[in-house]
Scaffold this motif. Sequence first.
Motif, PDB file in Angstrom:
ATOM      1  N   ASP A  51      -5.508   5.902  -0.860  1.00  0.00           N
ATOM      2  CA  ASP A  51      -4.855   4.813  -0.139  1.00  0.00           C
ATOM      3  C   ASP A  51      -3.597   5.360   0.543  1.00  0.00           C
ATOM      4  O   ASP A  51      -2.724   5.925  -0.112  1.00  0.00           O
ATOM      5  CB  ASP A  51      -4.487   3.705  -1.138  1.00  0.00           C
ATOM      6  N   TYR A  52      -3.502   5.185   1.853  1.00  0.00           N
ATOM      7  CA  TYR A  52      -2.340   5.660   2.610  1.00  0.00           C
ATOM      8  C   TYR A  52      -1.030   5.139   2.034  1.00  0.00           C
ATOM      9  O   TYR A  52      -0.024   5.833   2.037  1.00  0.00           O
ATOM     10  CB  TYR A  52      -2.421   5.196   4.078  1.00  0.00           C
ATOM     11  N   ARG A  53      -1.062   3.905   1.548  1.00  0.00           N
ATOM     12  CA  ARG A  53       0.162   3.294   1.004  1.00  0.00           C
ATOM     13  C   ARG A  53       0.681   4.044  -0.211  1.00  0.00           C
ATOM     14  O   ARG A  53       1.888   4.077  -0.451  1.00  0.00           O
ATOM     15  CB  ARG A  53      -0.087   1.822   0.665  1.00  0.00           C
ATOM     16  N   ARG A  54      -0.216   4.654  -0.972  1.00  0.00           N
ATOM     17  CA  ARG A  54       0.224   5.430  -2.141  1.00  0.00           C
ATOM     18  C   ARG A  54       0.945   6.702  -1.708  1.00  0.00           C
ATOM     19  O   ARG A  54       1.912   7.118  -2.346  1.00  0.00           O
ATOM     20  CB  ARG A  54      -0.962   5.754  -3.040  1.00  0.00           C
TER      21      ARG A  54
END
Length: 122
Positions: A51-54
Amino acid sequence: MSIVISVSDLPLSACIGINPDEAGRRQPLIVSVDLTLAAGAQGADLTDSVDYRRIVAEAEAIADAHIGMIETFAQMLARRCLSLGPVRTAVVTVVKPQALPHGLASVRVMLDREQPLFKSVD
């Protein structure tokens, strides 16, 4: 086939620097990350990808703690990215725009799950 997950040109305000005039103040960094997924990872859903957000959350967490050098910042982020899922290789570039009066200071590091020692990359 290789799958590469990327976050590019992420602006951060970081507690970073070794010079006396850098103590206690935040400075801009620009961070880019390329994560090559392990062989066999299809990226069909988040359990088989990252996940890019991670990636962004890990970079922001490191930026909140005082780090002396951008080399250390990049190495820490690359190590954290290796633990985010089926990541084989993490390449992290950190640019420190205000480090030089003219031009940009930057570092790029690559960490490989098979050879987890810090390596610089040109």
